[in-house]
Each structure stands twice: as structure tokens, then as C-alpha cells.
Design an enzyme around this catalytic site. Sequence first.
Site, short mmCIF file in Angstrom:
data_model
loop_
_atom_site.label_atom_id
_atom_site.label_comp_id
_atom_site.label_asym_id
_atom_site.label_seq_id
_atom_site.Cartn_x
_atom_site.Cartn_y
_atom_site.Cartn_z
N ASP A 281 9.47 2.45 1.42
CA ASP A 281 8.32 3.23 1.87
C ASP A 281 8.24 3.09 3.39
OD1 ASP A 281 5.92 4.23 2.69
OD2 ASP A 281 4.75 3.41 1.03
N LYS B 216 3.44 10.41 8.18
CA LYS B 216 2.74 10.00 9.41
C LYS B 216 3.35 10.58 10.69
CE LYS B 216 0.38 5.83 7.73
NZ LYS B 216 -1.04 6.15 7.82
N PHE C 192 0.86 -1.19 0.00
CA PHE C 192 0.00 0.00 0.00
C PHE C 192 0.90 1.23 0.00
CE2 PHE C 192 -2.27 3.56 1.86
CZ PHE C 192 -3.47 3.53 1.14
#
Length: 390
Positions: free
Chosen positions: A215, A244, A128
Site C-alpha cells: 500500500d 494521494k 490503515f
Amino acid sequence: MSQHLMNTYARIPVRVARGEGAWLFDEDGTRYLDTLTGIGVCSLGHAHPEIAEVIARQARTLVHAANVGHIPLQEELAGRLAEISGLDQAFFCNSGAEALECCFKLARLHGRQKGIAEPQIVVVSRSFHGRTIACISATDSEKVQGGFGPLVPGFLRVPFDDAGSIARLADDRDDIAAVLCEPILGEGGVVVPHDGYLAELRRICDQHDWLFMADEVQTGMGKTGRWFGYQHEGILPDVIAVAKALGNGVPIGACVARDRAGNLFSPGKHGSTYGGNPLACATALKVIEIMQRDRLVERAAELGQRIMAGLRKRLASDDRVVEIRGRGLMIGIETRAACGPIRDAALEAGMIINVTRDNTIRLLPPLIIDDALADRIVDTVSNLIKAWQT
Ligand code: PLP
């Protein structure tokens, strides 16, 4: 539910009003232990006094400045990110997806420099990477991609945790520029690859002069017990995407690179109006300062061991549980049946948990919890699973 919001989220029935440390409070004052932290964002918990203070102070000083001038706080943050990541140069943006977009552009520039007309990026199954059109093209999910075609070309997919499949691809193609993967699959179900997988990807990328891109949007900023997931294998990627927890809730993302990869752009090749503005950078600098001062990365490792050991002890013999896995405070409990009912029951028990891929309970608690709260997570989740009528 507001008729004026687009219908993009299947929301839990909690109307959040405020937060304090590891706790979220709804409009009625009911409190919930938050093991989701805004999906891995608020590692320092909610309303951290020092974060609140730096936001207020910076808001009174300078919130935004265009990247046409020099922004000292941005330079300082780039230096701190270089220190903790081992890489060299940062580009700042506002989200994980944007950090990934920057990765894709670097990969394509790298491929073009090698004379490849249509450079390809190798991505993995169950990945994702975010919600822009390029990010959903790199993501492996019918649910995420469905209805949005045509997708962006230039991604080749191989199975996760299978370096051999990438090595074989190298035999067949000469148009690959980069490999991209999450060190631990987050949305894909908290899947930890076998030891040596990332190092093997690094070796293959070196062999073929491809960029190795990690990532770290979910795994980064200490959650796994190291600043970044790749550090568990003692390797350095060429490029990483961070977001994040970097801003503890203030939107900020970064693409950090090294050597050639850090020097691929030239003025005008990339940009972002808000990227790296003083407010976001001051906050991220404070996040890193607090994490270092309070040894929160080490603490994430300790807490993770404590929680996983507790869950394993309590749930070892429970045949509803397939596996308990993770690293640091990124923990997944895979169940045989779809475990949405556990998420709902957790609310009743005063805890917010998340379920990913229908059958994996995902715990991303804040790094500031004490042992008692860690044990409370173990108790509540174990009790909920034991009481679960499948
Ligand atoms: N990459 C990973 C691994 C993620 O987990 C996410 C978000 O969950 C993203 C990228 C996208 O980040 P954002 O939602 O900030 O765009």
C-alpha cells in the site's frame, strides 16, 4: 461549521481559501506553512502554475470519457507508472481506498486460481488502508472499525515488522493468497520497519506463491526519497496501490501490478466510471514530468535528512520526545504525552501540522520547499515542543 455537512471530521479552526506553493491562506488572508499538504497529497505545493495550466487546458479539451473507448492519456500514464514502479499494468480509479479494493480483488482472484475457496489476505497491526467496508476490515483500528460490523472476512492480522509471524502462519494455513502492508506505517504513526523486512516478506510470498502487495498510497510518489517505499529494499511487489500525490489534488488512484497479477482481470471483472479519465491522467502525467525534471524525489531525500538532522539536534535532550523517525519527507515525532496541543499551538505560529495516533506529530511537507523553509519547519516545531507545558 455547516449544519448540512455530515459530522465526519474533527476540523481545525481554519477556513481555507487559497494556496500558493507551500502556503495555505484562510478567508481572512492569514497564511500557514502547510506541512500536511492535504494529508500527503500536494507534493508540488498548492496552485502549481504548470498543474493549473494542464488542468485548464485539459478541461477545455476533454474532461471525461468512458472506458468503453481507448483513452490515450491513460495508456501513456500507465506506461509512466510502469517505468517508475518497475511493474507492468495499471488499473485507474479515484482514491486510495479504491486502489486497495482493486488489490483485494486481485488477491482473491489469485487465490481462486490456486483452488482456494476462501482466500485470505495477511495484513498487519497498526495498518490503515482507507474507509470502505473492505478497507476498514483490513485496517487495524478500533476507532476506524467500531460500529461498522459485520466487517468483511478474509483478512488475517499479524504484528507489523515481524516477518516470522507470517512465516509461522504459513505453517498453519493453506488458504493464504496475499500479504498486504504499507512500507512505512502512515496513519499508524510513521513507523519505519527494520531494514530487510520488506525483502523478507517478498521471500516468504515467493516461497508460497502469494502475492506481495504494497500500500503505497501515502509512501508513494517520491515522498520517502524513492518513487516508492519498497525501492529502499530493492524488491518488487506483485501489486501496489497508489493515490494521494499522484494527482497533486486532482482525484486519481491506481492499482499497478506485474506478471500474473497484472493479468488476472478480464473485461467486466472490474471498472470505475471516472477511473483514468483524461483530466486526471493529464494531471498525473504532468506531476511525474515535473518531479523528474526538478529531481524532486532526490530532493525529498535531501530535505528529509536536513529536517530530521535538525530536529534531532534540537530535540535530542528533550525528554518529551520519544523518537524522531521517518524517511524523506515522511517524518514522525513521537511524544510521551498526547500532542494535540502542539498542533493547536502550531496554528498560532502560522504552521499546519498533523498529529496521528494521538502522540505522533506527522510532517508531510511538499517536495518543492527550499532549504530555508525546511529550516523554518525545524525551528517552529522544535520551539513549539520546547515551549510545551505537558
Ligand atoms: N492507504 C493508506 C496507506 C492511506 O494513508 C490512505 C489514506 O490516508 C488510504 C489508503 C486511503 O486513501 P483515500 O483516502 O484516498 O481513500
